[in-house]
Scaffold this motif. Structure first.
Motif, mmCIF file in Angstrom:
data_model
loop_
_atom_site.group_PDB
_atom_site.id
_atom_site.type_symbol
_atom_site.label_atom_id
_atom_site.label_comp_id
_atom_site.label_asym_id
_atom_site.label_seq_id
_atom_site.Cartn_x
_atom_site.Cartn_y
_atom_site.Cartn_z
ATOM 1 N N VAL A 27 0.858 -1.188 0.000
ATOM 2 C CA VAL A 27 0.000 0.000 0.000
ATOM 3 C C VAL A 27 0.893 1.235 0.000
ATOM 4 C CG1 VAL A 27 -1.662 1.332 1.358
ATOM 5 C CG2 VAL A 27 -1.847 -1.147 1.243
ATOM 6 N N ARG A 29 2.222 -3.418 3.568
ATOM 7 C CA ARG A 29 1.340 -4.167 2.662
ATOM 8 C C ARG A 29 -0.127 -4.032 3.038
ATOM 9 N NH1 ARG A 29 5.463 -9.109 3.608
ATOM 10 N NH2 ARG A 29 7.225 -8.197 2.499
ATOM 11 N N GLU A 30 -0.985 -4.432 2.111
ATOM 12 C CA GLU A 30 -2.432 -4.412 2.368
ATOM 13 C C GLU A 30 -2.756 -5.249 3.598
ATOM 14 O OE1 GLU A 30 -4.569 -5.747 -1.058
ATOM 15 O OE2 GLU A 30 -4.144 -3.872 -2.128
ATOM 16 N N LEU A 38 2.116 5.655 -2.769
ATOM 17 C CA LEU A 38 0.888 5.279 -2.057
ATOM 18 C C LEU A 38 -0.037 4.609 -3.075
ATOM 19 C CD1 LEU A 38 -1.014 5.513 0.467
ATOM 20 C CD2 LEU A 38 -1.702 7.751 -0.433
ATOM 21 N N GLY A 39 -0.338 3.348 -2.863
ATOM 22 C CA GLY A 39 -1.161 2.620 -3.823
ATOM 23 C C GLY A 39 -0.543 2.625 -5.213
ATOM 24 N N PRO A 80 -12.089 2.757 -0.568
ATOM 25 C CA PRO A 80 -12.328 1.315 -0.595
ATOM 26 C C PRO A 80 -13.516 0.868 0.238
ATOM 27 C CG PRO A 80 -10.315 1.850 0.616
ATOM 28 C CD PRO A 80 -10.763 3.082 -0.055
ATOM 29 N N LYS A 86 -6.258 4.536 3.414
ATOM 30 C CA LYS A 86 -5.741 3.227 3.015
ATOM 31 C C LYS A 86 -4.731 2.780 4.062
ATOM 32 C CE LYS A 86 -5.852 3.767 -2.068
ATOM 33 N NZ LYS A 86 -5.839 5.208 -2.424
#
Ligand SMILES: Nc1ncnc2c1ncn2[C@@H]1O[C@H](COP(=O)(O)OP(=O)(O)OP(=O)(O)O)[C@@H](O)[C@H]1O
Ligand SMILES: [Mg+2]
Length: 255
Positions: free
Chosen positions: A5, A29-30, A64-65, A113, A173
């Motif tokens: 992320v 990470r996510e 970022l992303g 999201p 996020k």
């Protein structure tokens, strides 16, 4: 392994002649809680401030992303899904706790999201989504019972949780927490640990800086260790706890 992320790629940051950060690379990470630890002055806050856009970096890239953010102003990074806690200190003492959290949601976003998680369209049911989200945030931050109280009247520990709640309202996020346990007593630290884990359940990744080792070992999926502005170790808590280089530079002294 999930996708990153947040990516810090060969970051360098100097203040005059002081090299606060040198060639630092790591990723969040996510759905991950990443701990960032190290001795005083090792560059932890400088890393967070670089990510948030408090000052320009010397070199390297921040993503970022997958989108490069190091050239963007602070507000654009927040709008892109990067939240942190310190700027939202209780400046609005006259507001109620609920109002202060609602204020945090007032961020222009191009995508978020969680709207799809709730299954609502952005326009028509915006209010309903927001209400539901704020109710959930009040619940997990333990602020439900003081939701109608004025910010000035709640305890300092509750104010710290309110900062996190306000940051969460922006539907980030990833959230950056710089020493969230400072000034908290034992049972409040337990609440904080539970909260950090709840944040991950919301689908928000966490980067947390802490000197409190029991807390960081408990909540972190992985830990990055800094010393003199450089990464000296990275791994799961068990690996970090037993790493002689980390014990020598930091944990020996902390213990
Ligand atoms: N705005 C600034 N101007 C000049 N030097 C700075 C600035 N911010 C940080 N530094 C220096 O950069 C180095 C890293 O500081 P930083 O605050 O990032 O450490 P830290 O790991 O967060 O420490 P602590 O655990 O004490 O919070 C230190 O030498 C510090 O003096
Ligand atoms: Mg610091």
């Amino acid at each position: 392994m999930t996708a990153p992320v947040l990516e810090v790629d060969t970051l360098c940051k100097s203040f005059g002649g002081v090299h606060a950060i040198r060639d630092l690379s790591f990723e969040v990470r996510e759905g991950e809680i990443l701990g960032l630890i190290g001795p005083n002055g090792s560059g932890k806050s400088t890393t967070v401030n670089s990510l948030a856009g408090i000052f320009p970096i010397t070199s390297g890239r921040l993503l970022l992303g997958g989108v490069q953010i190091d050239g963007l102003p602070e507000y654009a990074r927040v709008a892109g899904g990067l939240a942190r806690t310190f700027q939202t200190a209780s400046t609005f003492a006259e507001f109620t706790v609920r109002e202060q959290i609602m204020l945090g949601s007032n961020v222009t976003r191009t995508s978020h999201p969680l709207s799809s998680v709730f299954g609502f369209g952005r326009k028509a049911d915006e209010e309903a989504v927001l209400e539901k989200r704020v109710a959930h945030i009040l619940e997990i931050t333990g602020l439900k019972d003081v939701a109608a109280k004025r910010v000035a009247t709640i305890s300092s520990a509750q104010q710290r949780f309110l900062m996190i709640a306000t940051a969460l309202a922006s539907e980030p996020k990833v959230i950056l927490l710089d020493e969230p346990a400072a000034g908290l007593v034992s049972h409040e630290r337990k609440t904080l640990s539970d909260l950090i884990k709840s944040i991950r359940k919301l689908g928000v990744s966490v980067l947390v800086i802490e000197h409190h080792m029991a807390l960081i070992m408990d909540v972190s999926d992985r830990i990055v260790v800094l010393n003199f502005g450089q990464k000296i170790a990275e791994g799961i808590p068990e690996e970090i706890r037993n790493n002689p280089v980390v014990i020598d530079a930091y944990l020996g002294e902390a213990a």
